[in-house]
Scaffold this motif. Structure first.
Motif, PDB file in Angstrom:
ATOM      1  N   ARG A  72       1.510  46.860 -37.984  1.00 34.25           N
ATOM      2  CA  ARG A  72       0.230  46.669 -38.661  1.00 34.25           C
ATOM      3  C   ARG A  72      -0.548  47.980 -38.611  1.00 34.25           C
ATOM      4  N   HIS A  73      -1.116  48.321 -39.738  1.00 37.38           N
ATOM      5  CA  HIS A  73      -1.917  49.538 -39.839  1.00 37.38           C
ATOM      6  C   HIS A  73      -3.382  49.160 -39.675  1.00 37.38           C
ATOM      7  N   GLY A  74      -4.098  49.974 -38.934  1.00 34.27           N
ATOM      8  CA  GLY A  74      -5.510  49.699 -38.711  1.00 34.27           C
ATOM      9  C   GLY A  74      -6.286  50.977 -38.489  1.00 34.27           C
ATOM     10  N   ILE A  75      -7.557  50.801 -38.179  1.00 36.00           N
ATOM     11  CA  ILE A  75      -8.441  51.941 -37.908  1.00 36.00           C
ATOM     12  C   ILE A  75      -9.053  51.706 -36.533  1.00 36.00           C
ATOM     13  N   ASN A  76      -8.977  52.725 -35.680  1.00 35.03           N
ATOM     14  CA  ASN A  76      -9.505  52.567 -34.329  1.00 35.03           C
ATOM     15  C   ASN A  76     -11.021  52.773 -34.307  1.00 35.03           C
ATOM     16  N   SER A  77     -11.636  52.773 -33.129  1.00 33.68           N
ATOM     17  CA  SER A  77     -13.092  52.852 -33.013  1.00 33.68           C
ATOM     18  C   SER A  77     -13.650  54.207 -33.444  1.00 33.68           C
ATOM     19  N   TRP A  78     -12.804  55.245 -33.516  1.00 34.72           N
ATOM     20  CA  TRP A  78     -13.248  56.559 -33.977  1.00 34.72           C
ATOM     21  C   TRP A  78     -12.988  56.773 -35.467  1.00 34.72           C
ATOM     22  N   GLY A  79     -12.510  55.748 -36.149  1.00 35.98           N
ATOM     23  CA  GLY A  79     -12.257  55.846 -37.577  1.00 35.98           C
ATOM     24  C   GLY A  79     -10.924  56.474 -37.942  1.00 35.98           C
ATOM     25  N   MET A  80     -10.048  56.636 -36.971  1.00 37.67           N
ATOM     26  CA  MET A  80      -8.742  57.241 -37.216  1.00 37.67           C
ATOM     27  C   MET A  80      -7.704  56.144 -37.456  1.00 37.67           C
ATOM     28  N   PRO A  81      -6.796  56.342 -38.415  1.00 36.22           N
ATOM     29  CA  PRO A  81      -5.768  55.326 -38.659  1.00 36.22           C
ATOM     30  C   PRO A  81      -4.726  55.320 -37.539  1.00 36.22           C
ATOM     31  N   PHE A  82      -4.183  54.145 -37.268  1.00 38.86           N
ATOM     32  CA  PHE A  82      -3.127  54.016 -36.272  1.00 38.86           C
ATOM     33  C   PHE A  82      -2.193  52.893 -36.686  1.00 38.86           C
ATOM     34  N   VAL A  83      -1.020  52.882 -36.078  1.00 40.94           N
ATOM     35  CA  VAL A  83      -0.007  51.856 -36.343  1.00 40.94           C
ATOM     36  C   VAL A  83       0.222  51.086 -35.052  1.00 40.94           C
ATOM     37  N   ASP A  84       0.111  49.763 -35.144  1.00 38.30           N
ATOM     38  CA  ASP A  84       0.324  48.899 -33.992  1.00 38.30           C
ATOM     39  C   ASP A  84       1.623  48.130 -34.215  1.00 38.30           C
ATOM     40  N   THR A  85       2.527  48.206 -33.238  1.00 36.45           N
ATOM     41  CA  THR A  85       3.812  47.525 -33.342  1.00 36.45           C
ATOM     42  C   THR A  85       3.807  46.310 -32.430  1.00 36.45           C
ATOM     43  N   ALA A  86       4.085  45.144 -33.009  1.00 40.91           N
ATOM     44  CA  ALA A  86       4.159  43.902 -32.245  1.00 40.91           C
ATOM     45  C   ALA A  86       5.614  43.441 -32.228  1.00 40.91           C
ATOM     46  N   TRP A  87       6.202  43.380 -31.038  1.00 41.68           N
ATOM     47  CA  TRP A  87       7.579  42.927 -30.911  1.00 41.68           C
ATOM     48  C   TRP A  87       7.600  41.413 -30.812  1.00 41.68           C
ATOM     49  N   LYS A  88       8.575  40.810 -31.456  1.00 44.81           N
ATOM     50  CA  LYS A  88       8.699  39.356 -31.474  1.00 44.81           C
ATOM     51  C   LYS A  88       9.902  38.941 -30.639  1.00 44.81           C
ATOM     52  N   ASN A  89      10.112  37.644 -30.499  1.00 41.78           N
ATOM     53  CA  ASN A  89      11.236  37.141 -29.713  1.00 41.78           C
ATOM     54  C   ASN A  89      12.563  37.456 -30.393  1.00 41.78           C
TER      55      ASN A  89
END
Length: 151
Positions: A72-89
């Protein structure tokens, strides 16, 4: 003595060697499109129309053992984009349940879908209009209307 040492090294290396591990080959009209091995990334659609992005943990007996994840792509508290990886079962999928694979990117796609010809026609139309108006001629005189229609 040297022969015995070489023979023992050969026997030990032969016992550790593997001829071939399991792998999956994606073919279309007898042409290999992709090969998948344990540890490689795979993206596909199940027969339930659900898309899966995963790493292959193991391939055995026409079954893929997968470690799926979601990015998932998002924006952190400083306004910078980041990618969050969620591992599933982890789960296993038989090869018979694979329904579709994403279409690979093609480098000449703009020629295949006709965009380059649309851009060329629009450029010719614009050039014809500019040249006609700057020379002081009327836009639809001297068969110029058919040239504009062709463009």
């Amino acid at each position: 003595m040297l022969k015995i040492i070489l023979l023992s090294i050969f026997i030990m290396s032969a016992t550790l060697a593997q001829a071939q591990s399991d792998f999956l080959v994606l073919k279309k009209h007898n042409k290999t499109i992709a090969r998948f091995f344990p540890g490689s990334y795979i993206s596909f659609q199940l027969d339930s129309k659900q898309w899966i992005d995963a790493y292959i943990k193991k391939i055995a007996n026409d079954t893929l053992y997968l470690d799926p994840f979601e990015q998932r792509h998002g924006i952190n508290s400083w306004g910078m984009p980041f990618v969050d990886t969620a591992w599933k079962n982890s789960f296993k999928v038989p090869v018979s349940r694979l329904y579709a694979f994403p279409r690979p990117e093609q480098s000449v796609e703009y020629i295949r879908n006709g965009r380059i010809f649309q851009i060329g026609g629009a450029g010719y139309l614009l050039l014809n209009i500019i040249n006609t108006l700057t020379s002081g001629d009327k836009l639809f005189e001297n068969n110029n209307g058919t040239r504009l229609g062709i463009a």
